[in-house]
Design a protein around this motif. Structure first.
Motif, mmCIF file in Angstrom:
data_model
loop_
_atom_site.group_PDB
_atom_site.id
_atom_site.type_symbol
_atom_site.label_atom_id
_atom_site.label_comp_id
_atom_site.label_asym_id
_atom_site.label_seq_id
_atom_site.Cartn_x
_atom_site.Cartn_y
_atom_site.Cartn_z
ATOM 1 N N ILE A 78 -0.419 1.913 -3.425
ATOM 2 C CA ILE A 78 0.308 2.475 -4.571
ATOM 3 C C ILE A 78 1.731 1.945 -4.608
ATOM 4 N N SER A 79 2.381 1.938 -3.456
ATOM 5 C CA SER A 79 3.783 1.510 -3.412
ATOM 6 C C SER A 79 3.938 0.042 -3.796
ATOM 7 N N LEU A 80 2.981 -0.794 -3.407
ATOM 8 C CA LEU A 80 3.054 -2.212 -3.760
ATOM 9 C C LEU A 80 2.857 -2.423 -5.254
ATOM 10 N N ASN A 81 2.017 -1.620 -5.865
ATOM 11 C CA ASN A 81 1.849 -1.710 -7.320
ATOM 12 C C ASN A 81 3.125 -1.288 -8.028
ATOM 13 N N TYR A 82 3.843 -0.325 -7.472
ATOM 14 C CA TYR A 82 5.083 0.134 -8.083
ATOM 15 C C TYR A 82 6.164 -0.944 -8.001
ATOM 16 N N ILE A 83 6.270 -1.558 -6.842
ATOM 17 C CA ILE A 83 7.299 -2.584 -6.663
ATOM 18 C C ILE A 83 7.008 -3.792 -7.549
ATOM 19 N N HIS A 84 5.721 -4.038 -7.789
ATOM 20 C CA HIS A 84 5.319 -5.138 -8.663
ATOM 21 C C HIS A 84 5.892 -4.944 -10.075
ATOM 22 N N LEU A 85 6.012 -3.696 -10.488
ATOM 23 C CA LEU A 85 6.535 -3.407 -11.826
ATOM 24 C C LEU A 85 8.061 -3.422 -11.859
ATOM 25 N N ASN A 86 8.697 -3.294 -10.703
ATOM 26 C CA ASN A 86 10.152 -3.227 -10.644
ATOM 27 C C ASN A 86 10.714 -4.567 -10.173
ATOM 28 N N LYS A 87 10.860 -5.500 -11.084
ATOM 29 C CA LYS A 87 11.296 -6.846 -10.727
ATOM 30 C C LYS A 87 12.740 -6.896 -10.226
ATOM 31 N N ASP A 88 13.533 -5.879 -10.518
ATOM 32 C CA ASP A 88 14.898 -5.846 -10.011
ATOM 33 C C ASP A 88 14.890 -5.821 -8.488
ATOM 34 N N TRP A 89 14.003 -5.034 -7.895
ATOM 35 C CA TRP A 89 13.908 -4.971 -6.437
ATOM 36 C C TRP A 89 13.253 -6.211 -5.872
ATOM 37 N N SER A 90 12.134 -6.606 -6.466
ATOM 38 C CA SER A 90 11.391 -7.723 -5.884
ATOM 39 C C SER A 90 12.183 -9.025 -5.934
ATOM 40 N N SER A 91 13.113 -9.143 -6.878
ATOM 41 C CA SER A 91 13.913 -10.367 -6.945
ATOM 42 C C SER A 91 15.025 -10.388 -5.900
ATOM 43 N N ARG A 92 15.389 -9.231 -5.344
ATOM 44 C CA ARG A 92 16.473 -9.175 -4.356
ATOM 45 C C ARG A 92 15.981 -9.017 -2.919
ATOM 46 N N VAL A 93 14.676 -8.903 -2.736
ATOM 47 C CA VAL A 93 14.141 -8.659 -1.397
ATOM 48 C C VAL A 93 14.147 -9.945 -0.574
ATOM 49 N N LYS A 94 14.539 -9.829 0.701
ATOM 50 C CA LYS A 94 14.521 -10.978 1.617
ATOM 51 C C LYS A 94 13.530 -10.784 2.745
ATOM 52 N N TYR A 95 13.296 -9.529 3.131
ATOM 53 C CA TYR A 95 12.398 -9.225 4.237
ATOM 54 C C TYR A 95 11.346 -8.216 3.771
ATOM 55 N N VAL A 96 10.089 -8.461 4.149
ATOM 56 C CA VAL A 96 9.006 -7.559 3.755
ATOM 57 C C VAL A 96 8.081 -7.301 4.935
ATOM 58 N N TYR A 97 7.732 -6.017 5.100
ATOM 59 C CA TYR A 97 6.718 -5.628 6.078
ATOM 60 C C TYR A 97 5.571 -4.969 5.318
ATOM 61 N N ILE A 98 4.349 -5.462 5.546
ATOM 62 C CA ILE A 98 3.145 -4.902 4.937
ATOM 63 C C ILE A 98 2.341 -4.222 6.047
ATOM 64 N N ALA A 99 2.180 -2.903 5.945
ATOM 65 C CA ALA A 99 1.514 -2.112 6.981
ATOM 66 C C ALA A 99 -0.009 -2.311 6.955
ATOM 67 N N PRO A 100 -0.701 -1.944 8.043
ATOM 68 C CA PRO A 100 -2.169 -2.096 8.108
ATOM 69 C C PRO A 100 -2.910 -1.310 7.021
ATOM 70 N N GLU A 101 -2.279 -0.260 6.469
ATOM 71 C CA GLU A 101 -2.927 0.553 5.434
ATOM 72 C C GLU A 101 -3.023 -0.166 4.087
ATOM 73 N N VAL A 102 -2.234 -1.218 3.904
ATOM 74 C CA VAL A 102 -2.238 -1.969 2.642
ATOM 75 C C VAL A 102 -3.379 -2.975 2.669
ATOM 76 N N THR A 103 -4.234 -2.932 1.642
ATOM 77 C CA THR A 103 -5.388 -3.824 1.596
ATOM 78 C C THR A 103 -5.230 -4.955 0.578
ATOM 79 N N GLU A 104 -4.295 -4.802 -0.373
ATOM 80 C CA GLU A 104 -4.149 -5.823 -1.405
ATOM 81 C C GLU A 104 -2.700 -5.962 -1.859
ATOM 82 N N ILE A 105 -2.244 -7.200 -1.972
ATOM 83 C CA ILE A 105 -0.937 -7.497 -2.568
ATOM 84 C C ILE A 105 -1.200 -7.884 -4.017
#
Length: 200
Positions: A78-105
């Motif tokens: 759910i959180s990854l789908n939300y960030i996908h819609l918020n390009k302001d955050w995704s354009s400024r991100v430098k470091y990302v951690y994807i937890a084992p619970e996430v199955t799809e980017i």
């Protein structure tokens, strides 16, 4: 004696500058999901901007300000789908951690961002179309063994030079690594399909 002191001073300064390079491990080798906004991490001095689970209870992600850019940790789809819609955050991100619970980017999740370092945990199954397309600062990535599909143009235009594909990977989409300086590829044994110009 003056020459010796000058040498020692120069040596200490060089050590200091050498330690100021790649800070990815400093930020990505521990988690921040128990911090509230305004809290400062004892290990890396980054400041919590938002912890969506603790504040809202729906979606589980945390955003940290490292002083060099944003670090975002994702703990569910759910959180990854939300960030996908918020390009302001995704354009400024430098470091990302994807937890084992996430199955799809999702498709285009971080496309054309300043992303430099990503940790993908085992549990991830799908990397969507153009998920990391145009991330020119992204030079390396380790794909988890659980991954079964890489979408079209997923890593196109990145700076990745080598990649190892796990034995569970079944499909690589068209143009997945097109426009990269990739020189070394290790293919998995169960790969069923490679799209047009996947590595061209």
């Amino acid at each position: 004696m003056k020459k010796l002191l000058a040498f020692l001073l120069c040596f200490v300064m060089c050590l200091g500058f050498a330690g100021c390079g790649n800070n990815s491990k400093k930020y990505l080798d521990h988690r921040h999901n128990d911090l509230y906004p305004g809290d400062v991490c004892d290990k890396c001095n980054s400041i919590c901007k938002k912890n969506w689970k603790l504040l809202n209870g729906i979606g589980n992600y945390i955003i940290m300000n490292t002083g060099e850019g944003l670090l975002i940790e994702f703990y569910d789809n759910i959180s990854l789908n939300y960030i996908h819609l918020n390009k302001d955050w995704s354009s400024r991100v430098k470091y990302v951690y994807i937890a084992p619970e996430v199955t799809e980017i999702p498709s285009e999740a971080f496309d054309y961002s300043d992303l430099q370092y990503v940790v993908l945990s085992d549990g991830l199954k799908i990397i969507g179309d153009e998920a990391f397309r145009g991330c020119e600062e992204l030079k390396e990535i380790t794909l988890p063994e659980s991954l079964i599909k890489i979408g079209r143009y997923a890593f196109a235009g990145t700076s990745i030079k080598s990649i190892k594909l796990g034995s569970n990977l079944l499909e690589i989409g068209s143009g997945a690594f097109v426009g990269t300086p990739i020189k070394s590829i290790k293919l998995g044994s169960n790969l069923l399909g490679i799209g047009y110009r996947a590595f061209a």
